[in-house]
Scaffold this motif. Structure first.
Motif, PDB file in Angstrom:
ATOM      1  N   ARG A 108       0.836  -1.195   0.000  1.00  0.00           N
ATOM      2  CA  ARG A 108       0.000   0.000   0.000  1.00  0.00           C
ATOM      3  C   ARG A 108       0.886   1.267   0.000  1.00  0.00           C
ATOM      4  N   LEU A 121       2.283   1.839  -3.459  1.00  0.00           N
ATOM      5  CA  LEU A 121       1.284   2.376  -4.372  1.00  0.00           C
ATOM      6  C   LEU A 121       1.059   3.873  -4.128  1.00  0.00           C
ATOM      7  N   ARG A 122       1.124   4.283  -2.840  1.00  0.00           N
ATOM      8  CA  ARG A 122       1.008   5.716  -2.537  1.00  0.00           C
ATOM      9  C   ARG A 122       2.210   6.474  -3.114  1.00  0.00           C
ATOM     10  N   ASP A 123       3.411   5.857  -2.993  1.00  0.00           N
ATOM     11  CA  ASP A 123       4.618   6.480  -3.556  1.00  0.00           C
ATOM     12  C   ASP A 123       4.505   6.650  -5.067  1.00  0.00           C
ATOM     13  N   ILE A 124       3.939   5.663  -5.739  1.00  0.00           N
ATOM     14  CA  ILE A 124       3.778   5.727  -7.188  1.00  0.00           C
ATOM     15  C   ILE A 124       2.844   6.867  -7.558  1.00  0.00           C
ATOM     16  N   ASP A 125       1.792   7.055  -6.767  1.00  0.00           N
ATOM     17  CA  ASP A 125       0.874   8.167  -7.016  1.00  0.00           C
ATOM     18  C   ASP A 125       1.592   9.508  -6.856  1.00  0.00           C
ATOM     19  N   VAL A 126       2.449   9.610  -5.811  1.00  0.00           N
ATOM     20  CA  VAL A 126       3.197  10.848  -5.576  1.00  0.00           C
ATOM     21  C   VAL A 126       4.115  11.145  -6.756  1.00  0.00           C
ATOM     22  N   SER A 167       3.869  10.111  -9.840  1.00  0.00           N
ATOM     23  CA  SER A 167       3.088  10.451 -11.028  1.00  0.00           C
ATOM     24  C   SER A 167       2.588  11.882 -10.944  1.00  0.00           C
ATOM     25  N   THR A 168       2.217  12.310  -9.736  1.00  0.00           N
ATOM     26  CA  THR A 168       1.694  13.664  -9.534  1.00  0.00           C
ATOM     27  C   THR A 168       2.738  14.725  -9.854  1.00  0.00           C
ATOM     28  N   TYR A 187       3.930   4.159 -15.671  1.00  0.00           N
ATOM     29  CA  TYR A 187       2.713   3.488 -16.134  1.00  0.00           C
ATOM     30  C   TYR A 187       2.738   2.052 -15.620  1.00  0.00           C
ATOM     31  N   THR A 188       1.575   1.434 -15.559  1.00  0.00           N
ATOM     32  CA  THR A 188       1.460   0.068 -15.053  1.00  0.00           C
ATOM     33  C   THR A 188       0.822  -0.819 -16.111  1.00  0.00           C
TER      34      THR A 188
END
Length: 305
Positions: free
Chosen positions: A33, A36-41, A43-44, A50-51
């Motif tokens: 989890r 996944l939060r790090d990936i969102d950061v 990307s932001t 990309y996945t």
């Protein structure tokens, strides 16, 4: 810290191109989890991630993406990587301690490593022992700490030395330590192979208050009389002559023998060196060296009488 983990994720993706969230979680010892939060950061803030789903899928980064490197030109990037490769060969050829740094920089610059040059100053023997000396000296130089060791010079004198280490030098075919010797109250060069029982002391020194370093290398620890030496070598030993003497002091004679005239330190080491050529070298001048070689040859003969 999250910022270190975010940089680590980008670094891994730049090198592996595709990694699963589970693999990242295991690598950084956090939960899936959190990854996944790090990936969102990432990307932001504009990192092009990309996945892909299914077997063989995972998280990836666009193939042509590299981190902002506008402060360093393309040529500077190549020069920096090449310099680090040479430095790696110089000091840790066997341990490859610089490989992680080279890999990271290669990823940051978007360049694959091209090992176009290998520099290896290691001796054929006692590599580990020399490497331990280098590591101790490197740390003492960086931390500005006194060192102590047992040293044997060309005059056959041996004893303890306490030295402020300044730098390591590779001169001709050997490594030397350049430092301020307490006993001599001056700078000296010490050949690494003659340094034994090396210890890094806890006592610190301030390099800024030491005397100015002389502009020339007249601070060799083995000062002695300089002489002009002329030697005639048999053609049989020509390979050693070309290996060990500058071309501009070598003269090829009509019978293919070689004559060398060179200015060199007059010492017991010189006599031993000349004797290493056996019957394939004859000293033409000065006469004092001829006489000393005769004496040495007589002493050698008596050993087998």
């Amino acid at each position: 810290m999250q910022i270190n983990r975010l940089f680590g994720i980008v670094h891994l993706l730049l090198n592996k191109r595709q990694v699963t969230a589970n693999e990242l979680a295991q690598h950084f010892e956090v939960s899936k989890r959190t990854i996944l939060r790090d990936i969102d950061v990432l990307s932001t803030v504009g990192i092009p991630l990309y996945t892909t789903k299914g077997k063989g899928g995972g998280i990836a980064i666009l193939a042509r993406y590299t981190l902002n490197k506008t402060a360093i030109s393309e040529q500077e990037q190549s020069d920096l990587l090449s310099s680090l490769q040479c430095f790696s060969s110089l000091l840790d050829n066997k341990n490859h301690q610089s490989e992680p740094l080279l890999t990271k920089l290669g990823a940051l610059f978007g360049k694959s490593q091209t090992h176009w040059l290998e520099v290896d100053f290691a001796n054929w023997v006692d590599y580990d022992q020399r490497q331990r000396k280098v590591e101790i000296l490197k740390r003492a130089i960086i931390d500005q700490q006194w060192i102590e060791f047992h040293y044997s010079n060309l005059r056959g004198e041996s004893g303890q030395r306490k030295v402020c280490p300044i730098r390591l030098c590779f001169k001709s075919q050997d490594w030397y330590l350049h430092g301020f010797c307490q006993a001599k109250a001056d700078y000296r060069f010490f050949k690494l192979s003659r340094i034994n029982q090396l210890v890094q002391l806890t006592e610190h020194f301030n390099a800024a208050v030491l005397p100015a370093i002389p502009p020339t290398d007249k601070t060799v620890d083995d000062p002695a009389q300089q002489i002009e030496l002329t030697i005639q070598f048999s053609a049989v030993i020509a390979y050693r002559v070309y290996d060990e003497f500058p071309l501009n002091v070598i003269k090829v004679n009509h019978d293919q023998s070689l004559t060398v005239t060179i200015t060199i330190t007059h010492s017991d080491w010189l006599l031993q060196y000349l004797l290493s050529f056996g019957c394939y070298a004859k000293v033409l001048s000065p006469q004092i060296v001829c006489e000393q070689l005769k004496q040495k040859a007589t002493e050698i003969t008596l050993l087998y009488a």
